[in-house]
Design a protein around this motif. Structure first.
Motif, PDB file in Angstrom:
ATOM      1  N   GLU A 131       2.507 -24.695 -17.532  1.00 57.94           N
ATOM      2  CA  GLU A 131       3.021 -25.685 -16.575  1.00 57.94           C
ATOM      3  C   GLU A 131       4.549 -25.584 -16.412  1.00 57.94           C
ATOM      4  O   GLU A 131       5.031 -25.349 -15.310  1.00 57.94           O
ATOM      5  N   GLU A 161       3.795 -29.764 -11.691  1.00 55.58           N
ATOM      6  CA  GLU A 161       3.627 -28.931 -12.891  1.00 55.58           C
ATOM      7  C   GLU A 161       4.317 -29.638 -14.062  1.00 55.58           C
ATOM      8  O   GLU A 161       3.828 -29.597 -15.191  1.00 55.58           O
ATOM      9  N   HIS A 164       1.936 -32.081 -15.255  1.00 56.92           N
ATOM     10  CA  HIS A 164       0.858 -31.451 -16.027  1.00 56.92           C
ATOM     11  C   HIS A 164       1.299 -31.170 -17.466  1.00 56.92           C
ATOM     12  O   HIS A 164       0.512 -31.236 -18.397  1.00 56.92           O
ATOM     13  N   GLU A 251      -3.774 -29.942  -8.263  1.00 55.63           N
ATOM     14  CA  GLU A 251      -3.808 -28.477  -8.162  1.00 55.63           C
ATOM     15  C   GLU A 251      -4.265 -28.023  -6.777  1.00 55.63           C
ATOM     16  O   GLU A 251      -3.814 -26.983  -6.276  1.00 55.63           O
TER      17      GLU A 251
HETATM   18 FE   LIG Z   1      -0.482 -27.200 -13.249  1.00 50.70          FE
END
Ligand SMILES: [Fe+2]
Ligand SMILES: [Fe+2]
Length: 489
Positions: A131, A161, A164, A251
């Motif tokens: 990530e 990201e 994440h 995503e």
């Molecule tokens: Fe991701």
């Protein structure tokens, strides 16, 4: 947040703590404290490794304010370092079970089973490491954005990201005690491409030198992410499953950026060729003289990013994959929709292998062939996108088709890691490979040409010459919307 969106019932995100969340952090002093201690290091990482040169710009971003599938996003201008990164899990299903492996039929685990602790931690750390890596790889791209629309999409992906990473770090802090804390710190210490402390997986240490690479990366590599998250979303460890399910909703946008990005590059090239009366797509100099990216170079970029992404699936035959499955930790793509015994102790699966120097299909025990199976599902998913790109050529009457190269092409891991093969899957000697390589992968010259096109285009509603405008704006905004308010230095 508007009144209407604040009135959410189920799935609402608690914004009263420093870390927005829907996991009850306000009542979990230990984990809240741990995350609050991790927070400054994260912000420090974001400020030094996040998008370079745009940290004070107002960016029109979506922020998750709920996990309701119909209404989780709220759009508004945010300075990226002030983005509300949060911990968001999909709703808990009280009936959920472990759906595969030796423990099939047990109630899904709300805590980590002691015997699976090390495996689970490893899966979380590997996922978590990708990530921040992609944010690092993409940090310089804002400066050459072909439009404010594209710049905003890049930053949206980057902040997500980042979120994440938070998702994985939450699991580490909540369920893995001191080891988890150490791993969470490690995630902020490794750096993409750093020879001394690289990120864990190969594709995440490669450069993303230009915007075509970014689009290919988000199409191919974020799609690997999707497949990994899909199989982790099947996990018998319920918090992992719920985390991954919510990550998948974000995503989808990353892959949208990739697919439409490449599609718009193709569109613009076809349009320019047509206007100039160029029929031969291989007349590269003529096409490049129009200031657009020639189609064979687009194919080379696809070859590169596809092959790098295939390596992320690991070895075709893997006892690790078998163990993760048997333990109920990592399932198959669409596990619960597959009709079989979900134990795989007696079945086989066809694997493409190198046998006596020949590439052949060989039946392997299904349990050890799980990486191959996931990779097959991935290739199918990629092919769908490639087919949609190919429609653009038809629309413009350009005689060209993009194809996915053989899985034996340009590989570093697995059955084909030690051989060289053409995109058609024909084995080559080292000398042949060295001679032909630049026909199939981006050469220095190709890179330099693409680089020459990477000039910023930041006027509202304007797009760089090499890319077509999108079909629609983000959040239904009009064409000249100011997606990023760039401060004049
Ligand atoms: Fe991701
Ligand atoms: Fe992503």
């Amino acid at each position: 947040m508007s009144q209407s969106s604040a009135a959410y019932v189920e799935g609402a995100v608690d914004y009263s703590t420093k870390i927005p969340n829907n996991v009850g952090l306000a009542n979990d002093a230990r984990v809240l404290k741990a995350l609050e201690q991790w927070h400054p290091g994260y912000i420090d990482w974001w400020n030094t490794m996040g998008p370079e040169g745009f940290q004070t710009a107002d960016v029109y971003l979506r922020t998750a304010v709920s996990i309701d599938p119909k209404g989780w996003a709220q759009f508004g201008y945010v300075k990226m370092p002030e983005y509300r990164w949060g911990v968001l899990l999909a709703p808990q299903d009280q009936q959920r079970q472990v759906n595969f492996g030796a423990s099939r039929g047990e109630a899904a685990w709300q805590d980590v089973p002691g015997e699976h602790r090390a495996s689970l931690r490893r899966l979380i750390v590997i996922q978590g490491d990708t990530e921040p890596a992609s944010v690092e790889q993409q940090r310089h791209l804002g400066k050459t954005a072909p439009s404010l629309y594209d710049m905003r999409n890049l930053f949206q992906i980057n902040v997500e990201e980042g979120r994440h990473l938070w998702a994985m770090v939450y699991l580490l802090h909540k369920y893995f005690g001191r080891d988890g804390r150490e791993e969470a710190d490690g995630l902020l210490q490794r750096r993409s491409g750093d020879p001394d402390k690289p990120r864990m997986l190969g594709a995440f240490n490669e450069a993303t030198p230009d915007w075509l690479s970014l689009f290919m990366f988000t199409f191919f590599t974020d799609r690997d992410g999707k497949m990994q998250l899909e199989s982790l979303a099947q996990s018998g460890f319920d918090p992992m499953s719920r985390t991954c399910r919510f990550m998948l909703t974000e995503e989808a946008h990353h892959m949208f950026v990739g697919e439409t990005g490449v599609g718009r590059v193709i569109e613009r090239t076809c349009e320019a060729m047509k206007a100039a009366g160029i029929e031969d797509p291989y007349d590269i100099n003529k096409v490049r003289a129009l200031g657009v990216i020639d189609l064979p170079t687009i194919q080379k970029k696809a070859n590169l990013h596809f092959s790098l992404s295939l390596d992320l699936f690991g070895s075709e035959v893997s006892t690790n994959a078998a163990n993760f499955y048997n333990a109920g930790l990592k399932g198959r793509f669409m596990e619960t929709k597959i009709e079989d015994d979900h134990a795989l102790t007696t079945s086989t699966y066809p694997v493409l292998k190198l046998v006596d120097g020949q590439i052949r299909m060989v039946d392997e025990p299904a349990l050890t062939a799980l990486n191959m199976r996931l990779r097959d599902d991935y290739v199918k998913d990629c092919q769908g996108g490639v087919n949609r790109w190919n429609k653009v050529f038809e629309k413009y009457g350009v005689k060209f088709q993009l194809t996915l190269p053989s899985v034996a092409f340009n590989r570093a891991i697995g059955q084909f890691g030690d051989i060289e093969a053409s995109p058609e899957g024909k084995q080559l000697s080292q000398t042949e490979w060295m001679r032909l390589r630049d026909q199939w992968l981006p050469s220095k010259d190709d890179g330099a040409f693409i680089d020459s096109l990477m000039l910023p285009c930041w006027e509202r509603g304007k797009y760089a010459n090499w890319i077509a405008p999108p079909k629609a704006g983000i959040d239904s905004k009009p064409g000249d919307f100011e997606y990023v308010k760039i401060e004049e230095a």
